[in-house]
Design a protein around this motif. Structure first.
Motif, PDB file in Angstrom:
ATOM      1  N   ASP A 356      -0.049   5.787   0.855  1.00 11.32           N
ATOM      2  CA  ASP A 356       0.926   4.641   1.719  1.00 11.32           C
ATOM      3  C   ASP A 356       0.276   3.225   1.201  1.00 11.32           C
ATOM      4  OD1 ASP A 356      -1.495   4.795   2.837  1.00 11.32           O
ATOM      5  OD2 ASP A 356      -0.358   4.910   4.986  1.00 11.32           O
ATOM      6  N   LEU A 357      -1.102   3.103   1.028  1.00 11.98           N
ATOM      7  CA  LEU A 357      -1.559   1.745   0.595  1.00 11.98           C
ATOM      8  C   LEU A 357      -1.305   1.229  -0.861  1.00 11.98           C
ATOM      9  CD1 LEU A 357      -3.071  -0.979   0.920  1.00 11.98           C
ATOM     10  CD2 LEU A 357      -5.107   0.261   0.562  1.00 11.98           C
ATOM     11  N   LEU A 358      -1.492   2.162  -1.841  1.00  8.37           N
ATOM     12  CA  LEU A 358      -0.954   2.236  -3.086  1.00  8.37           C
ATOM     13  C   LEU A 358       0.376   1.944  -3.383  1.00  8.37           C
ATOM     14  CD1 LEU A 358      -3.036   2.090  -5.715  1.00  8.37           C
ATOM     15  CD2 LEU A 358      -4.054   2.768  -3.590  1.00  8.37           C
ATOM     16  N   ALA A 359       1.104   2.743  -2.751  1.00  2.40           N
ATOM     17  CA  ALA A 359       2.378   2.577  -2.923  1.00  2.40           C
ATOM     18  C   ALA A 359       2.837   1.076  -2.334  1.00  2.40           C
ATOM     19  CB  ALA A 359       3.311   3.454  -1.887  1.00  2.40           C
ATOM     20  N   ALA A 360       2.372   0.482  -1.294  1.00  2.00           N
ATOM     21  CA  ALA A 360       2.733  -0.736  -1.012  1.00  2.00           C
ATOM     22  C   ALA A 360       2.143  -1.876  -1.760  1.00  2.00           C
ATOM     23  CB  ALA A 360       1.947  -1.062   0.488  1.00  2.00           C
ATOM     24  N   LEU A 361       0.993  -1.581  -2.376  1.00  5.82           N
ATOM     25  CA  LEU A 361       0.637  -2.776  -3.376  1.00  5.82           C
ATOM     26  C   LEU A 361       1.421  -2.620  -4.644  1.00  5.82           C
ATOM     27  CD1 LEU A 361      -3.365  -1.756  -3.432  1.00  5.82           C
ATOM     28  CD2 LEU A 361      -2.276  -3.711  -2.273  1.00  5.82           C
ATOM     29  N   GLY A 362       1.620  -1.493  -5.104  1.00  8.27           N
ATOM     30  CA  GLY A 362       2.630  -1.399  -6.127  1.00  8.27           C
ATOM     31  C   GLY A 362       4.139  -2.074  -5.764  1.00  8.27           C
ATOM     32  N   PHE A 363       4.610  -1.928  -4.838  1.00  8.69           N
ATOM     33  CA  PHE A 363       5.935  -2.414  -4.360  1.00  8.69           C
ATOM     34  C   PHE A 363       5.953  -3.908  -4.346  1.00  8.69           C
ATOM     35  CE2 PHE A 363       8.591  -4.210  -1.083  1.00  8.69           C
ATOM     36  CZ  PHE A 363       9.471  -3.115  -0.746  1.00  8.69           C
ATOM     37  N   ILE A 364       4.667  -4.676  -3.924  1.00 10.41           N
ATOM     38  CA  ILE A 364       4.778  -6.023  -4.189  1.00 10.41           C
ATOM     39  C   ILE A 364       4.313  -6.529  -5.429  1.00 10.41           C
ATOM     40  CG2 ILE A 364       4.712  -6.578  -1.710  1.00 10.41           C
ATOM     41  CD1 ILE A 364       1.839  -6.815  -1.909  1.00 10.41           C
ATOM     42  N   ALA A 365       3.463  -5.974  -6.138  1.00  8.03           N
ATOM     43  CA  ALA A 365       2.768  -6.439  -7.211  1.00  8.03           C
ATOM     44  C   ALA A 365       3.370  -6.473  -8.414  1.00  8.03           C
ATOM     45  CB  ALA A 365       1.379  -5.668  -7.336  1.00  8.03           C
ATOM     46  N   VAL A 366       4.232  -5.335  -8.752  1.00  2.00           N
ATOM     47  CA  VAL A 366       5.104  -5.146  -9.979  1.00  2.00           C
ATOM     48  C   VAL A 366       6.018  -6.249  -9.809  1.00  2.00           C
ATOM     49  CG1 VAL A 366       6.783  -3.865 -11.132  1.00  2.00           C
ATOM     50  CG2 VAL A 366       4.773  -2.773 -10.265  1.00  2.00           C
ATOM     51  N   PHE A 367       6.488  -6.691  -8.625  1.00  3.26           N
ATOM     52  CA  PHE A 367       7.452  -7.844  -8.287  1.00  3.26           C
ATOM     53  C   PHE A 367       6.719  -9.004  -8.835  1.00  3.26           C
ATOM     54  CE2 PHE A 367       9.630 -10.286  -4.757  1.00  3.26           C
ATOM     55  CZ  PHE A 367      10.130 -11.120  -5.648  1.00  3.26           C
ATOM     56  N   ALA A 368       5.354  -9.251  -8.134  1.00  6.28           N
ATOM     57  CA  ALA A 368       4.787 -10.253  -8.493  1.00  6.28           C
ATOM     58  C   ALA A 368       4.349 -10.608 -10.045  1.00  6.28           C
ATOM     59  CB  ALA A 368       3.225 -10.352  -7.900  1.00  6.28           C
TER      60      ALA A 368
END
Length: 424
Positions: A356-368
């Motif tokens: 869940d943490l890695l999914a959340a990180l990817g969620f915002i970081a690819v966008f960033a």
């Protein structure tokens, strides 16, 4: 506004924030209402497509219809988000009001017939065009028009995702890489007010947002920080690949179909249909926040162990690049959320990190990485997932930002300060 002795100019100079607070009321009312209409309609067309899967086979014809609408009525509104950014940098002809109905209708058509697209671009374009019209009605000067356009971006972004703080910062940060101009940052409070009020108006109309939950919440862990750094780099490269592929396909299709431009979306629609058969699933078309079936591949299921396939991120990238790169309308951000969350899920599979943490990180970081907005994306992580893992959010977004290069999905984004050393 040009008369320095006029009462409104005196009020503006002495009561700057009160002045823009009054402007924020109509901007937020119109933007929040337009976004609510869009979100409610988007849910309706998605349900319709799920109930009528044959609609996918009409996607090529829908593409021709979208091309025709913009060819007949679009004019400069075809510039989309880039037109708004250009107008903020160098105010000129303004952002036309026709952008709002055009992008609203054509985005809904894209989703109804099975294109892979998002919603941020539509919300931002509606907010920008409505704010521009309000600025004209009020006969604002160029500097105040810039602020109002940024308020429109903030309102659209904040309302469509339910993240007003991130929306306000995004409106400033997206203008240029390394943006530290004081004249932009003075717009922060007006943008925050517009984003908050737009979100509230949107909610009052009954529009809802998806809630994501991260159950991971532990003390700081150096090993997990190392995984976050590596994952952040991967997220940045994914954002860079998305941006490069999008621009490359637009340029290539424009050259191939220069004499028959309506063929671009027609062929794009055919390719999407073919991709559905190759992938063996319809989970990669549409918005992708939730799937038609509970066990389907989606952003929500990316937060669960085994909820997606290892290459789901690449499939969504290809589907979205073809859809948006070949003339269909919609945003890029929700597909970027999908790409990031599913890529994070895959990285967690191989590293043993919390899914869940890695999914959340990817969620915002690819966008960033794809938009060069690490601060806004870090704030979005806090608004969506809570502040417990803010260190990981910030590290992932900054790594993605530094690894994504200077190009992004917005070609009008300027470079005020390079990311590393000198840039040519």
């Amino acid at each position: 506004m040009n008369d320095s002795n006029s009462p409104i100019d005196v009020f503006h100079s002495r009561f700057y924030f009160a002045y823009f607070a009054l402007i924020a009321l109509p901007v937020s009312l119109f933007t929040g209402s337009a976004v609510a209409l869009f979100l409610i309609s988007l849910d309706a067309v998605t349900e319709t497509r799920w109930e009528n899967p044959w609609l996918l086979y009409l996607l090529p014809l829908a593409g021709i219809g979208i091309w025709w609408l913009y060819h007949q009525f679009g004019k400069n509104s075809a510039g989309g988000n880039n037109l708004i950014i250009d107008e903020i940098h160098e105010p000129g002809g303004g952002v036309p009001l026709r952008m709002t109905p055009l992008v609203l209708l054509t985005t809904l058509v894209t989703h109804l017939f099975g294109g892979s697209a998002g919603r941020e671009g539509t919300a931002v374009q509606m907010g920008g065009s409505l704010a521009s019209r309000i600025g004209r009605w009020m006969k604002l000067d160029e500097e105040d028009t810039r602020v109002v356009l940024m308020m429109g971006i903030a309102g659209g972004f904040g309302a469509v995702f339910g993240t007003p703080i991130a929306g306000a910062v995004f409106a400033l940060e997206v203008l240029a890489i390394g943006n530290n101009k004081l004249r932009d940052f003075k717009a922060l409070l007006p943008c925050l007010l517009a984003a908050y009020l737009s979100d509230q108006v949107c909610r009052l109309w009954g529009a809802t947002h998806t809630h994501y939950a991260i159950h991971f919440s532990e003390a700081f862990n150096w090993q997990l920080l190392g995984i976050t750094i590596v994952a952040g780099a991967a997220f940045g490269f994914a954002g860079r690949l998305f941006s490069w592929a999008m621009h490359a396909l637009k340029n290539m299709s424009g050259k191939i179909f220069v004499k028959t431009p309506w063929l671009t979306p027609f062929v794009g629609g055919c390719i999407v249909i073919a991709l559905v058969f190759i992938a063996g699933t319809e989970d990669y078309i549409g918005l992708g926040v939730i799937a038609q079936h509970p066990a389907g591949i989606s952003i929500v299921n990316a937060f669960k162990e085994g909820g997606v396939d290892q290459f789901s991120w690449l499939w969504k990238l290809v589907f979205t690049v073809v859809t948006l790169g070949m003339g269909f309308k919609g945003g890029e951000v929700t597909p970027l959320f999908f790409i990031g969350a599913t890529l994070g899920n895959t990285i967690a599979l191989y590293t043993g990190a919390p899914v869940d943490l890695l999914a959340a990180l990817g969620f915002i970081a690819v966008f960033a990485g794809a938009t060069n907005t690490p601060i806004a994306c870090t704030l979005m992580g806090i608004e969506l997932f809570g502040a417990d893992n803010v260190v990981y959010f910030g590290v992932a977004c900054l790594m993605a930002y530094f690894c994504s290069g200077h190009a992004g999905i917005y070609s009008s984004q300027r470079i005020h300060h390079p990311k590393f050393g000198r840039w040519k």
